[in-house]
Design a protein around this motif. Sequence first.
Motif, short mmCIF file in Angstrom:
data_model
loop_
_atom_site.label_atom_id
_atom_site.label_comp_id
_atom_site.label_asym_id
_atom_site.label_seq_id
_atom_site.Cartn_x
_atom_site.Cartn_y
_atom_site.Cartn_z
N VAL A 49 -9.43 -26.79 -7.53
CA VAL A 49 -9.51 -25.51 -8.22
C VAL A 49 -9.93 -24.43 -7.23
N ALA A 50 -9.07 -23.44 -7.03
CA ALA A 50 -9.38 -22.33 -6.14
C ALA A 50 -10.34 -21.36 -6.83
N GLY A 51 -11.34 -20.91 -6.09
CA GLY A 51 -12.29 -19.95 -6.65
C GLY A 51 -13.26 -20.55 -7.63
N LEU A 52 -13.58 -21.84 -7.46
CA LEU A 52 -14.50 -22.52 -8.36
C LEU A 52 -15.84 -21.79 -8.39
N PRO A 53 -16.29 -21.33 -9.56
CA PRO A 53 -17.52 -20.52 -9.61
C PRO A 53 -18.78 -21.38 -9.57
N GLY A 54 -19.83 -20.81 -8.95
CA GLY A 54 -21.15 -21.42 -9.03
C GLY A 54 -21.28 -22.78 -8.39
N ARG A 55 -20.48 -23.07 -7.37
CA ARG A 55 -20.59 -24.38 -6.75
C ARG A 55 -21.98 -24.55 -6.14
N PRO A 56 -22.56 -25.78 -6.12
CA PRO A 56 -21.95 -27.00 -6.66
C PRO A 56 -22.34 -27.30 -8.10
N GLU A 57 -23.00 -26.34 -8.75
CA GLU A 57 -23.54 -26.62 -10.08
C GLU A 57 -22.56 -26.37 -11.22
N ALA A 58 -21.37 -25.86 -10.92
CA ALA A 58 -20.42 -25.54 -11.99
C ALA A 58 -20.03 -26.80 -12.77
N VAL A 59 -20.12 -26.72 -14.09
CA VAL A 59 -19.78 -27.84 -14.97
C VAL A 59 -18.53 -27.47 -15.76
N PRO A 60 -17.42 -28.18 -15.60
CA PRO A 60 -16.23 -27.87 -16.39
C PRO A 60 -16.44 -28.24 -17.85
N HIS A 69 -6.25 -21.27 -17.89
CA HIS A 69 -7.66 -20.99 -17.63
C HIS A 69 -8.50 -22.27 -17.69
N LEU A 70 -9.61 -22.26 -16.97
CA LEU A 70 -10.64 -23.28 -17.09
C LEU A 70 -11.96 -22.60 -17.44
N LEU A 71 -12.72 -23.22 -18.34
CA LEU A 71 -14.02 -22.71 -18.74
C LEU A 71 -15.11 -23.56 -18.10
N PHE A 72 -16.10 -22.88 -17.49
CA PHE A 72 -17.20 -23.55 -16.81
C PHE A 72 -18.54 -23.06 -17.34
N ARG A 73 -19.56 -23.90 -17.16
CA ARG A 73 -20.95 -23.45 -17.26
C ARG A 73 -21.51 -23.46 -15.84
N THR A 74 -22.16 -22.40 -15.43
CA THR A 74 -22.64 -22.29 -14.05
C THR A 74 -24.15 -22.18 -14.01
N GLY A 75 -24.69 -22.31 -12.80
CA GLY A 75 -26.12 -22.14 -12.58
C GLY A 75 -26.84 -23.45 -12.46
N ARG A 79 -32.38 -23.04 -14.09
CA ARG A 79 -32.22 -21.62 -14.37
C ARG A 79 -31.86 -21.44 -15.83
N PRO A 80 -32.69 -20.75 -16.62
CA PRO A 80 -32.42 -20.65 -18.06
C PRO A 80 -31.23 -19.76 -18.39
N ASP A 81 -30.94 -18.77 -17.54
CA ASP A 81 -29.88 -17.82 -17.89
C ASP A 81 -28.56 -18.18 -17.24
N ARG A 82 -28.10 -19.38 -17.51
CA ARG A 82 -26.80 -19.80 -17.00
C ARG A 82 -25.67 -19.04 -17.68
N ARG A 88 -9.25 -17.75 -14.44
CA ARG A 88 -7.79 -17.80 -14.46
C ARG A 88 -7.32 -18.53 -13.21
N LEU A 89 -6.62 -19.65 -13.39
CA LEU A 89 -6.28 -20.53 -12.28
C LEU A 89 -5.30 -19.90 -11.30
N ALA A 90 -4.48 -18.97 -11.74
CA ALA A 90 -3.46 -18.38 -10.86
C ALA A 90 -4.02 -17.29 -9.96
N THR A 91 -5.06 -16.60 -10.43
CA THR A 91 -5.54 -15.42 -9.69
C THR A 91 -7.00 -15.48 -9.28
N GLY A 92 -7.77 -16.38 -9.87
CA GLY A 92 -9.20 -16.41 -9.61
C GLY A 92 -9.99 -15.39 -10.41
#
Length: 293
Positions: A49-60, A69-75, A79-82, A88-92
């Motif tokens: 996945v290009a542009g994976l947010p919040g690595r390495p804690e991103a949870v798909p 699209h892919l939906l993630f939980r980050t943080g 951290r309480p305010d995840r 968007r997989l095509a553009t990031g």
Amino acid sequence: MADRSAEFRPGTIGPRPVRRAAFSALVRSPEGASTLLVSDADTGELVGVAGLPGRPEAVPLALSWDGAHLLFRTGPEDRPDRDLVLLRLATGERRVFDADVDGLVEQAALSPDGRSMATLADEDGVRVDVTDLETGTREPLWSADGWRSDSGVAWSPDGTLLAVGLVDEEEDRTDTVVLSLADGSVLARYEGLAALGSPNGAWTGERELLLVEEFSDESVPPLFLHDVATGGVRRFDRVPGQVGGVSAVAAERLVQRLPGGLFVGALDGTDSRSVLGLPSTYEVGFFDVSEVF
């Protein structure tokens, strides 16, 4: 369902944009390292996945029904305010939503029309909210005592029903409830039965939900296809030797975790073919399908 298969070779998967994904899978090595994969719906190629947010804690959490699209939980865990991030997989391109409203969001699913997101939190009971992805407005739908199960949440294909997995505290039992998206009313409750963990791969047909017993007296636990509208049920006895962890169902074809990866076949386990080949020591965690699977 496209007739495609792919093999994961550690160290050979690089990230790149894709227009849409047929499926997404989180693959774990025996050392605990994780690789998030998508199957390019246009080529059948496995890519990162290009542009994976919040690595390495991103949870798909979920793949969109159209595969775009892919939906993630980050943080990090402390951290309480995840955040919830819709990528968007095509553009990031990213859209960010709060993951901590009246309880931390643990699981989520995207509506088939791509306009809404259902979230499941379990803090002082389970709570289901629905967020309008255009405005960001979040509305409560349903709450109950207990805590979330691994089944999570799953929209029916027509977007009118929501299956929710929870653990009944008093009975110490996993149940699945079916909610009306119109008013949050409970249309059905299946005691001791769990839906599949794939947000887009729990239903087959507009009103048929595939369930498996949490604890079965049988050596090979059967599967039950419940028709929420009529109350009818079909039972599928699975063939010994072709039984693994159930990941998803699509067009009445079952995706199972078996030695060697993910395999798709009939609901009784026959007519099996590989979808994702893996080294024998690797495991699949998160898995979700799109409409082009």
